[in-house]
Design an enzyme around this catalytic site. Sequence first.
Site, PDB file in Angstrom:
ATOM      1  N   VAL A   1     -10.146  -4.293  -6.172  1.00 20.44           N
ATOM      2  CA  VAL A   1     -10.431  -3.644  -4.862  1.00 20.44           C
ATOM      3  C   VAL A   1     -12.156  -4.221  -5.187  1.00 20.44           C
ATOM      4  O   VAL A   1     -12.867  -4.442  -6.012  1.00 20.44           O
ATOM      5  CB  VAL A   1     -11.057  -2.803  -4.647  1.00 20.44           C
ATOM      6  CG1 VAL A   1     -11.880  -2.142  -3.836  1.00 20.44           C
ATOM      7  CG2 VAL A   1      -9.811  -1.382  -4.561  1.00 20.44           C
ATOM      8  N   CYS A   2     -12.326  -5.295  -3.730  1.00 18.54           N
ATOM      9  CA  CYS A   2     -13.883  -5.841  -3.612  1.00 18.54           C
ATOM     10  C   CYS A   2     -13.707  -7.250  -4.716  1.00 18.54           C
ATOM     11  O   CYS A   2     -12.041  -7.511  -5.149  1.00 18.54           O
ATOM     12  CB  CYS A   2     -14.728  -4.486  -3.821  1.00 18.54           C
ATOM     13  SG  CYS A   2     -16.090  -4.972  -3.448  1.00 18.54           S
TER      14      CYS A   2
END
Lengths: 279, 279
Positions: free
Chosen positions: A156-157
């Site tokens: 994520v990210c």
Amino acid sequence: MIDIDRRTAALLALLAPFAAGSAGAQTSKSRPKVPDTGHDMDMKGHSSSKVHWTGNEQIAMLMYPGMTVLDLIGPQAMFGALMGAKVLLVAKSLDPVTSDAGVTIIPTATFEACPRDLTVLFTPGGTDGTLAAAVDPETRAFMADRGARAKYVTSVCSGSLILGAAGLLKGYKATSHWSVRDALAGFGAIPTDARVVCDRNRITGAGVTAGLDFGLTMVAELRDRTYAECVQLMGEYDPDPPFNAGSMKTASAEVRIPMVEMLAGFTKKAEELASATRG
Amino acid sequence: MIDIDRRTAALLALLAPFAAGSAGAQTSKSRPKVPDTGHDMDMKGHSSSKVHWTGNEQIAMLMYPGMTVLDLIGPQAMFGALMGAKVLLVAKSLDPVTSDAGVTIIPTATFEACPRDLTVLFTPGGTDGTLAAAVDPETRAFMADRGARAKYVTSVCSGSLILGAAGLLKGYKATSHWSVRDALAGFGAIPTDARVVCDRNRITGAGVTAGLDFGLTMVAELRDRTYAECVQLMGEYDPDPPFNAGSMKTASAEVRIPMVEMLAGFTKKAEELASATRG
């Protein structure tokens, strides 16, 4: 490692009658989407409803100093709701790991102790801490090794920078935090502007809060849609942001410009890292 | 306590020219919403733009065994983005605190060390751990004391049970996780079905993921809308859940019924606690 916790125990107790094929509780005129005596699960066509409501996934979530802790905890909330799964918070050592905004978490396994064959390998993002983890030899070796065999390779990210640096994104569509998504190209990845990107077994989420959408997507992938909907309801994930500035498309110039500027240094370093890793 | 971290330092460096009133960067035809030389901030009418981009809020976030860590970390991500604010993770002692799904976090302050006068007092929720914290004499005394003077008294999810048990919700509208929202009435609160409920200085969020909407609401309240939009963009909070089952209104019966059943025991205990606390 997460042992069966209270929530899991409660859910197991509730669903045991279903799983064992004894008389189920609710029935409905439409085809049931929850396990019920003798019915197949909609989504996967298995004859045993037990397959979807319990599992034994081995999920390793990387932690490192300077990570953005919400990148980790959103997905961890989703993975943690998988009955029977083992979710490890893995780090280089068992020393407490402090996030970029000062939250200190104790790992539950070292790289060495982490099972060699994982269902899910996951990494959160951050800024400088992420760049450091991406080039750290032990972390990179761990990610490359487990990533070679994991059923799903995920982030994520800006965690996808770590995947990229470990060589795990060559030729794969992937996303990242908006500030470094394009930098993924330097790792041979195909930057893709979507909140959750699934390319074969590489599943990546956009920035920070995208971890919730990523997490629910993973729950549905690992179990089924109904399970994911149950997790969504338990987490009351019916978002209603008070403003509409959560993406580069929706934020006004007065917001976008300073935030792009604020992360310009990070963007540049990510591009340099990716170029240096190219090949 | 969170010292000025990298993100804050970067933002301060970026905004220092604005705050000091020197020549600003962007201008626009419309009234600027970011600090710019000599312009008032839209929302609060202050003449110094400095007031909104830095602050000195003292924010205490309660932690306790068995809390739901996402209830804490969503808001912590938002509070942590407030330049100049001090955000404390407060617990009965400095012993590591383990969440209901096995995440162990190290507190940064004890009840004793927590400042007496807070800008924000906050508590996350959970299930059995929350009920235990609500009746724990030290925790209750801490919450009642700080809550009597805090500028804002807040919670997410079933954390409002802790506020209620400390006598902090009598006559106030408030929300909670859907499973225990109605139980708030036993504390003299007015259960209100909304994702974020603001009644005077009591600001409460619904279950778990509502912490993000709560957090952004608080950022706007403490600073201003533009600041909140910047935080929203940094966190790429542009939610897009893959399913639509995040509330009692949207989840199908096949999802709602088992989840209500799963939490029935908790609902009952919360009602009993609230009734016992009434008066």
